[in-house]
Design an enzyme around this catalytic site. Structure first.
Site, short mmCIF file in Angstrom:
data_model
loop_
_atom_site.label_atom_id
_atom_site.label_comp_id
_atom_site.label_asym_id
_atom_site.label_seq_id
_atom_site.Cartn_x
_atom_site.Cartn_y
_atom_site.Cartn_z
N SER A 153 57.03 30.96 76.09
CA SER A 153 56.12 30.82 77.24
C SER A 153 55.07 29.74 76.95
O SER A 153 54.69 28.99 77.84
CB SER A 153 55.45 32.15 77.56
OG SER A 153 54.51 32.47 76.56
N ASP A 181 50.03 30.03 69.92
CA ASP A 181 51.33 29.53 70.40
C ASP A 181 51.19 28.19 71.12
O ASP A 181 51.94 27.25 70.85
CB ASP A 181 51.99 30.56 71.33
CG ASP A 181 52.43 31.80 70.58
OD1 ASP A 181 51.98 32.01 69.44
OD2 ASP A 181 53.24 32.57 71.14
#
Lengths: 361, 361
Positions: free
Chosen positions: A146, A204
Site C-alpha cells: 500500500s 513503509d
C-alpha cells in the site's frame, strides 16, 4: 487542464529487525525490496478520471463533474502532510458508499487516489486522466504494497500536475528526484497511508520513497546512507493475520511478564543496532563470511525473540526449519503470526538499492 | 567390624529453569524426580568388599587386606566436606589402574564408592560388605544419576557404620533422616560428586538429599519449603553431548554479543523467579488452569532463550513441536544440545515429593 503523462515505480519493504519492539520505543531496521509497484498516468481529454488496478480487480471511472461536486464549499484548507482533511475523507467515503467501518483494499486504494488527486488539484481545474497501477507485491503480506502504491500515486500526481518536474534526462531510462521533491512525495504518500492504514508508522512510505535501508526509532526515520545489497528470499506463508491483534498480543505479554519481556525488547534493540553496525562495516571493508555469520546469528536470535513475544506461527517455524536444513537462516518479517518470512542468502553478484524512480515511457 | 544392613533410595533431578544462566550468576530451579536410585548394603563375613552396579555392568570384589594397604601411612586427615583427600584419590586411581585422564562411569562409580567407604572407615577396622545399587535413571542424561548414587552411597555407608542411625520405625516402610543427618549425607554425597564430576555445582546432590525443589543462586542452595507436585514427562533424546562444550558455547556467545545476550540472561532470571512465585502460590491457593497457563508460558519462553544461547538441538525442537501439537509445552533440561527435555503435564492426582529415604527390607 492537461496533465503530463508519467510512469513511476516504487519498491516494497521488509523489516529486517525490530518489528514489534519498535512499538515499545526500540530501533527497527527496514529495507527496500526489488519487488515494485508501477503506476502510469495518462492525460485524457474525455472529461473522465479513471483508475485501473488490475492486481485488486479495480476498474473505475468518474465524470469530472461528479468529482468537482466533492470539492464544493470545502474551504481552502492548506494541505498538511501529517493530517487528513477529515471533511474531504467523509465526502469521499459517502461518494464511494463505504461509510461503514472496514474497507477492502479496492475501496482504500480508490479512496487514497481520489483524496490525493482532489487535494493536489483542488485549487485549479481538475484534469482528465487515467491512472493504471500494477504491482509485484502481494497485498496484506506486510511488504508495504500500500505504501509503494501511495508513493507512486503521490509522485505521479505531483509530477503530472507540474508541482515537481520529471527528473528524467533524455538519455536516461530511469531517474530519481532530488531530496526536496522526495520529501514532498513522501509527505503525500503518508497521506495515502493514513487513508489506507489509519495509523501508519511512516516507515513503509519512507522506504518506498528513499529505498535502501532506514533506521526507525521513536517516530524518527533516518535513511542509512550506505548499505550493502542483501539477497533476501521472501516466503509468503499466506497465513492471514491481523497486525492489530498481534501488536495487542505482544503488549499483553509485556504487561503479564514485565520482568521477563522488557529484557527481551532490550535484546531486540541491541540486535537492530548490531545489525546496522555490521551492514555499515560491510560497506567500508571487504565483505567476509564472518559478516554473514553474524547477520545469520542475529536473524536466528531475533526469530526466537519474536516467538517469545508470541507472534510466531507453525508455518514460520516450518520456514525456519526447512531453510536451516539448507544452511539458511530465516525470521518472520513485519507483524508475524503468519505473513512473510525473510531468509538471508549469501551474495552472488552486486546490484543497486531500490527507490522511487521515474521511468522513460 | 560388622556393619548394619541397609537399603536406601534417592531421587534424580531435573532443572526446571535457569540452566546455563546459573553459570552467569542467575537463579536456577531444580526439582526432584520420582525416578530413583536404590542402594543396598549387606554385611559380609568373608573378608571381602564387593560392589554390584548392574546398570553400568560393574561387578567388583576386593580383599579387605588390599584395601587396608591403600590407607597405609595416609595420615589422619580430618574429613572436609568441600575438599577431597588428593592423596587418597591418587592412590585409588592407581589401584584401579585409571590414572590416565577420562574415566568411564564404571570407573568413576567405583572410585566414588571406594573413596567414601575408605574415608568413613579409615579410623577403625574396615568392614566386609557388599554394595548393590540399581537405578531408574539413565546415566549421562543430565538427570542427576551420579548424584543420586552418591547420596545413596553416603547415606547407606554412614548408616551402616553407625555414624547416623536408621530413621525407620518398626511400622514404617520408608522414612527420612533428620535435618542434621541429611546435611552430613549431603556433604559426603558432594565428595562423591567431586570424584565423578570434578567441578559439581552441588545442586544435584542437594536435590537427591532433600528432594522437592531447590533454588540455586551464586553457589547458595535454598530448599523451597512448600512446592506442589508437578507431573513432568521426561524425554531422553539420547543425543550425546558435552556439558563443558555447551557451557563454553554460551560463554562465547555472551562474549560475542554482550548487549544482546545479557538481557536474555536477565530474562531467564526473571523466568525462574516468576516460576518460583507461581509454584509457591499454588501451595497456598486453589490450583487453577491459569497457574498452569503461566507455567507453560514460562517453559516456552525459556526454551526460546535456550535456543538463543545456542544450546538447542533439532531433536529437542522436534520434542517441542510434537508435544505442542498435543497442547503440551516442553523445554530442554540441563545442558541441552541433546540430552533430556521436560514436558509439563497437567495434574490428575496428588502425590508426595521425593527425597532420600531409608526403606524397610
Amino acid at each position: 487542464m492537461q496533465v503530463r503523462d508519467c510512469l513511476v515505480s516504487a519498491p516494497g519493504k521488509a523489516i529486517l529487525h525490530g518489528e514489534h519492539a519498535v512499538v515499545h520505543g526500540k530501533v527497527a531496521l527496514a529495507v527496500s525490496l526489488n519487488l515494485r509497484t508501477y503506476l502510469q498516468i495518462k492525460a485524457r481529454s474525455n472529461g473522465k478520471v479513471c483508475i485501473n488496478l488490475p492486481n485488486i480487480d479495480t476498474f473505475l471511472c468518474w465524470d469530472l463533474s461528479e468529482l468537482k461536486q466533492l470539492l464544493a464549499c470545502l474551504g481552502d484548507k492548506k494541505e498538511e502532510a501529517q493530517r487528513l482533511d477529515a471533511e474531504l475523507v467523509k465526502r469521499l467515503r459517502e461518494f464511494l458508499g463505504v461509510t461503514d467501518g472496514n474497507l477492502d483494499s479496492s475501496n482504500t486504494a480508490t479512496l487514497a487516489f481520489l483524496y490525493i488527486y482532489l487535494s493536489l488539484f483542488r485549487s485549479g481545474e481538475l484534469p482528465s486522466l487515467t491512472v493504471t497501477a500494477w504491482s509485484e507485491l502481494p497485498t496484506g503480506a506486510g511488504l508495504g504494497s500500500s505504501a509503494a502504491y501511495s508513493v507512486c500515486l503521490a509522485a505521479a500526481l505531483l509530477c503530472a500536475g507540474g508541482t515537481i518536474t520529471s527528473p528524467l534526462k533524455e538519455w536516461e531510462h530511469t531517474a530519481r528526484w532530488c531530496q526536496e521533491d522526495l520529501e514532498l512525495i513522501n509527505s503525500w504518500a503518508f497521506q495515502g497511508e493514513l487513508i489506507i492504514h489509519g495509523n501508519p508508522s511512516g516507515v513503509d512510505n519512507a522506504v518506498g520513497t528513499w529505498g535502501g535501508m532506514l533506521r526507525f526509532l521513536a517516530g524518527k526515520i533516518i535513511p542509512l546512507s550506505r548499505v550493502p545489497l542483501l539477497r533476501i528470499l521472501l516466503t509468503n506463508t499466506k497465513v492471514p493475520r491481523s497486525t492489530k491483534v498481534l501488536v495487542a498480543r505482544v503488549k499483553d505479554r509485556i504487561n503479564k511478564f514485565p520482568s521477563i519481556m522488557i529484557p527481551v525488547l532490550d535484546s531486540v534493540d541491541a540486535i537492530s543496532c548490531t545489525c546496522e553496525k555490521v551492514l555499515t562495516d560491510m560497506t567500508c571493508e571487504p565483505i567476509t563470511g564472518e559478516h554473514y555469520n553474524v547477520l545469520e546469528e542475529l536473524i536466528d536470535i531475533n526469530q526466537h525473540h519474536l516467538n517469545v513475544m508470541s507472534v510466531g506461527h507453525p508455518a514460520l517455524d516450518t520456514l525456519c526449519r526447512v531453510t536451516l536444513a539448507k544452511g539458511l537462516h530465516s525470521k518472520l518479517t513485519g507483524a508475524g503470526g503468519g505473513g512473510c518470512g525473510i531468509t538471508l542468502l549469501r551474495p552472488v553478484s552486486r546490484g543497486h538499492c531500490s527507490h522511487i524512480i521515474a521511468i522513460k515511457q
